[in-house]
Each structure stands twice: as structure tokens, then as C-alpha cells.
Design a protein around this motif. Structure first.
Motif, mmCIF file in Angstrom:
data_model
loop_
_atom_site.group_PDB
_atom_site.id
_atom_site.type_symbol
_atom_site.label_atom_id
_atom_site.label_comp_id
_atom_site.label_asym_id
_atom_site.label_seq_id
_atom_site.Cartn_x
_atom_site.Cartn_y
_atom_site.Cartn_z
ATOM 1 N N ARG B 181 48.298 35.995 42.887
ATOM 2 C CA ARG B 181 47.669 34.683 43.136
ATOM 3 C C ARG B 181 48.380 33.530 42.455
ATOM 4 O O ARG B 181 48.552 32.462 43.028
ATOM 5 C CB ARG B 181 46.222 34.710 42.656
ATOM 6 C CG ARG B 181 45.230 34.906 43.771
ATOM 7 C CD ARG B 181 43.846 34.596 43.255
ATOM 8 N NE ARG B 181 43.591 33.179 43.218
ATOM 9 C CZ ARG B 181 42.855 32.590 42.285
ATOM 10 N NH1 ARG B 181 42.333 33.278 41.312
ATOM 11 N NH2 ARG B 181 42.646 31.289 42.347
ATOM 12 N N TRP B 184 51.244 32.709 44.508
ATOM 13 C CA TRP B 184 50.913 32.397 45.891
ATOM 14 C C TRP B 184 50.219 31.036 46.018
ATOM 15 O O TRP B 184 50.403 30.314 47.003
ATOM 16 C CB TRP B 184 50.030 33.536 46.415
ATOM 17 C CG TRP B 184 49.454 33.388 47.766
ATOM 18 C CD1 TRP B 184 49.965 32.691 48.826
ATOM 19 C CD2 TRP B 184 48.227 33.965 48.227
ATOM 20 N NE1 TRP B 184 49.141 32.820 49.912
ATOM 21 C CE2 TRP B 184 48.068 33.594 49.575
ATOM 22 C CE3 TRP B 184 47.256 34.769 47.633
ATOM 23 C CZ2 TRP B 184 46.963 33.988 50.326
ATOM 24 C CZ3 TRP B 184 46.169 35.172 48.393
ATOM 25 C CH2 TRP B 184 46.028 34.782 49.710
ATOM 26 N N THR B 185 49.424 30.672 45.004
ATOM 27 C CA THR B 185 48.598 29.467 45.117
ATOM 28 C C THR B 185 49.434 28.214 45.341
ATOM 29 O O THR B 185 49.061 27.341 46.136
ATOM 30 C CB THR B 185 47.714 29.316 43.859
ATOM 31 O OG1 THR B 185 46.831 30.432 43.790
ATOM 32 C CG2 THR B 185 46.886 28.039 43.920
ATOM 33 N N PHE B 188 50.397 28.159 48.871
ATOM 34 C CA PHE B 188 49.210 27.955 49.701
ATOM 35 C C PHE B 188 48.833 26.476 49.743
ATOM 36 O O PHE B 188 48.391 25.954 50.763
ATOM 37 C CB PHE B 188 48.054 28.785 49.141
ATOM 38 C CG PHE B 188 46.823 28.798 49.995
ATOM 39 C CD1 PHE B 188 46.726 29.648 51.087
ATOM 40 C CD2 PHE B 188 45.753 27.956 49.718
ATOM 41 C CE1 PHE B 188 45.594 29.667 51.878
ATOM 42 C CE2 PHE B 188 44.612 27.965 50.495
ATOM 43 C CZ PHE B 188 44.531 28.821 51.583
#
Lengths: 231, 225
Positions: B181, B184-185, B188
Motif C-alpha cells: 500500500r 501503491w498509494t 493511485f
């Protein structure tokens, strides 16, 4: 007010040109004599349902204006622009929607600027939701309660942005479109990677109890195009 | 050498039966197919918020055509027929595809004996992305140069790629693992325009390729992550 909802399926190489046509030709031409505006324009983000695609909402003031929009597209001032767009895409899926009773999204078409003062930058979950048989109005009522409860929360990572349903002549009926704004990216990845674990789905929880109303939906992750009039 | 076959099943599960279905696969189907040398590799469910709700993906590796035929018989008329009937009542339907790996699939040769035949110890849940790519000539599709390169800071790492076992006119399926995460955040939250996250093999595919994606999560007991 009605909304014409369109999913524009694109070829990757032609997507930038299509976006330009929407922004520079189609959007400015739509208002005509008034009552019709391109109001919300988003594109799919990686991991979303289909890539690439653009989703648009066109606000139409009333029924006569909707009919007029059709006539303008078929044989009037919008015909050439519509043909130019059609030549650049793979296909289009069109629905006609009306707001659900709790939806607050109702742009003022007379005063809405053609382009936003600041570039639009919104991230959303776009859900088509099929109610279970006979459950459309109970679903609307339940979603209204969810919305009203959310108003009591000072800050939420997810904000219900709009709720709509298809109307007669506008596609599969009944079907709902729920649009939820993701307030920060960390909340989005938290939802996707850890949201709604098995142990949390118990009687009394929304995700458990609402299965009586619906259990079939399709989500898209979308982001506003910078020039989208609303976000 | 016969290539390992992969049964790719997309189950449209009735929401209220979601966990009954999961239990039936974990406790009955997985151990049963292992008795004949096949292995359930992945049990994946569509994450809420991206894609179709209550879609479950199972991927079962089958050693060869004869083993596939035996499994078909077991599911229709044999010892798994009762199981089939029960799970049919838990779902609206399913779509089953027989696949093989592409030449460049990072999963590569897989020793099925090394894959646990029953649910093992719980492991961390991970996020995967499955792309279905249309509009690609499967006979001519090039090898993406970085497929399987799991190093670096890429958001996506290709885990496996499959094509239909029959014909060359179907869709390419690419399975990616998504970065943790914290990595990835940032991706994103960024506007990638018309592009994809880093690590995607899509840019290496011929022009005209169109994607449908699913964001998926493993269960804690999925044999592979």
C-alpha cells in the motif's frame, strides 16, 4: 432535470484526440439555446473496469429539451460533431437517468462556467447497482438513510456525490448509479486492500443487511478530466 | 511435453452465500482435486470498489489433458457431482475457461507437488490485478521485455499470463501483483492520463489492445499469493 450518461469506449491510440474533441468541440456546442450542458467528465483509472474509457454526464433541463437534443444530434447543429466523435471511438453506451430522491447533485446550468476555475481533480467510485427483484424503492429508501447518517459525520473518506436511476426509455430499468467521491488516495487503497474483511460482515452491518436489497453491482474507479465543469 | 492446463473460473456468487462458497472451495474442492494431482492455485475475490461485486476467481492447475478429462467427469457424474450441485445453488452462474501459459509467463514451469493440496497456514492477504486483453494476435504477441521483473519500484509485477488452450482468437489474461500500500498509494493518487501504472506489460503489446481489469484480493488461505 435529467442526465444523459454515456460511456465512451476508446482505442488507446485515439483516446487523446477523442478527449480533445469532447473538450473543444462537443462541450462548447452542446448548450445551444440553453438547458443542456456537459457537466461531468471522467476517465477510467488503472485497475478500473475498462481502459481506456471516458464517462460523461450531460445535464438536460427537462423532457422537451431532451427531445430537442436528440433532434439537434440527428439532423441539426450537433450532427457533424456527433459524427466526428463516433468516428473516433469503439462504441458508446448511453443511459438516461433521473436523480434519486436524496441526491444533491443538481448543477445550475445557467451559471455553470464552461471550464472550472481550477483544474478538476476528483477521484470516484462509480457503481451501477442492480436491485434485487422488487427492491428498487426499498433500496432507494435505505440509501437515503445512509446518506442522511453520513451528514452527521464531520469528515469521511468517502462522500456520496450523487445517486441516480435509469428512467423509461433510458436503458435497463431498474438500475442505479451511485457515485462516491474518494477524499484521499490512501483511503482508496485501504478500501481495495483491506476493506470489508469477512469477519466484519455480520448481521447488523450495512454490507450484510443490504444484501436483501442488492448484491450485483459493477464498480469503476474514475478521475475527473482536468477540464470537467464539475467535480 | 504436455503443458500444464489452467482452469480459470469466474463465479458470480450470490452475496448472501459468499462465505459458504468460499468454505466449499477451501474445505472440499481444493483437497479433492489434489487427490488426482491437480491443484487449486488461487482463490481470489473482487475487491469492493473496483469491478464487479461478488465475483470470485479460482485458478486450478491440471497436469494434462487426461487429468482434465477425469476432473470433468468427477464434477459431472463422479464424486464431485454433489459438490457441484451444492455450489450451483450458491451462485448465479460461472464462466469457465481452459488456459495455457504464454511463453513469457513469469510463473513458468510449475511443480504441482510443491503446491499445498489443502489450505495451509494463513498468510498475508495481497492485492492482485487481472487484465483481460482483447484485440491482440495471440500468435504474434511479443514478449514484454520486463515481464516477471519484480525488482525496482514498479506498482505492478506480472505474476502469470495465459491464453486460451483452444484457438488463437481469444483474450490474453495477465495477472499482476500490486505493490504494498505505501508504494501503491502514491500511484493511485496520481493522474496517469491515458497511461497505466508502472510495471504494466500493456505498453509492450500491439496497438489496438484494449483492457478490462479486475482488482482482486487473495484470501488468507489461497495456496498462491
Amino acid at each position: 432535470m435529467f442526465f444523459v450518461h454515456e460511456i465512451h469506449s476508446l482505442m488507446p491510440a485515439r483516446a487523446p484526440k477523442y478527449e480533445t474533441l469532447l473538450r473543444e468541440m462537443w462541450g462548447p456546442a452542446l448548450p445551444g439555446g440553453g438547458g443542456t450542458r456537459l457537466v461531468w467528465c471522467v476517465r477510467s483509472v488503472p485497475g478500473s473496469h475498462t481502459l481506456p474509457e471516458i464517462v460523461t454526464l450531460t445535464a438536460v433541463a427537462d423532457g422537451p429539451t431532451l427531445v430537442e437534443l436528440g433532434e439537434r444530434t440527428r439532423a441539426g447543429d450537433l450532427r457533424a460533431a456527433a459524427a466526428a466523435l463516433a468516428a473516433e471511438r469503439v462504441g458508446i453506451t448511453r443511459r438516461v437517468l433521473a436523480p434519486l430522491k436524496f441526491s444533491r447533485y443538481e448543477p445550475d446550468l445557467a451559471t455553470l462556467p464552461a471550464t472550472p476555475a481550477e483544474p478538476s481533480d476528483g477521484l470516484y467510485i462509480h457503481d451501477f447497482v442492480l436491485p434485487r427483484i422488487g427492491m428498487q424503492r426499498p433500496y432507494e429508501g435505505a440509501m437515503e438513510q445512509v446518506f442522511l447518517r453520513a451528514l452527521d459525520v464531520e469528515y469521511s473518506d468517502f462522500v456520496m456525490w450523487g445517486g441516480f436511476e435509469t428512467v423509461a426509455g433510458g436503458g435497463e430499468v431498474p438500475e442505479n448509479l451511485m457515485i462516491t467521491q474518494i477524499q484521499n488516495p490512501a483511503a482508496g487503497t485501504q478500501l481495495l486492500s483491506h476493506g470489508n474483511p469477512r469477519e466484519s460482515i455480520k448481521p447488523g452491518s450495512w454490507l450484510h443487511d443490504s444484501l436483501k436489497l442488492r448484491d450485483t453491482w459493477t464498480s469503476r474507479l474514475v478521475r475527473t478530466l482536468p477540464w470537467s465543469p464539475t467535480a | 511435453m504436455n503443458p500444464v492446463l489452467f482452469l480459470h473460473d469466474v463465479h458470480a456468487v450470490i452475496g448472501e452465500r459468499e462465505f459458504d462458497f468460499e468454505d466449499a472451495v477451501r474445505d472440499e474442492y481444493g483437497p479433492a482435486v489434489a487427490e488426482d494431482g491437480a491443484r487449486l492455485l488461487w482463490y481470489l475475490h473482487a475487491t469492493h470498489g473496483a469491478g464487479e461485486a461478488y465475483k470470485i476467481i479460482t485458478v486450478t492447475a491440471v497436469p494434462d489433458g487426461a487429468a482434465w478429462e477425469r476432473l470433468v467427469h468427477r464434477l459431472r457424474r463422479g464424486d464431485l457431482a454433489d459438490w457441484s450441485a451444492r455450489v450451483d445453488a450458491m451462485r448465479y452462474g460461472s464462466t469457465s475457461s481452459l488456459l495455457v501459459q504464454t511463453d513469457w509467463s513469469p510463473l513458468g514451469a510449475i511443480d504441482l507437488d510443491e503446491v499445498p493440496g489443502a489450505a495451509g497456514p494463513e498468510r498475508e492477504v495481497v492485492v492482485l490485478r487481472e487484465d483481460t486483453v482483447r484485440g491482440v494476435d495471440l500468435l504474434e504477441s511479443p514478449v514484454p521485455a520486463h515481464a516477471g521483473d519484480t525488482g525496482g519500484d514498479d506498482v505492478l509485477s506480472c505474476v502469470a499470463a495465459f491464453t486460451p488452450a483452444l484457438g488463437a482468437d481469444g483474450s490474453l489474461r495477465v495477472l499482476y501483483r500490486v505493490a504494498p500500500r505505501e508504494q501503491w498509494t502514491a500511484a493511485f493518487g496520481a493522474d496517469h492520463g491515458w497511461g497505466d501504472w508502472s510495471g504494466s506489460v500493456t505498453p509492450a503489446l500491439p496497438e489496438g489492445a484494449c483492457l478490462t481489469s479486475r482488482m482482486l484480493r487473495t484470501t488468507s488461505w489461497s495456496p498462491l499469493a
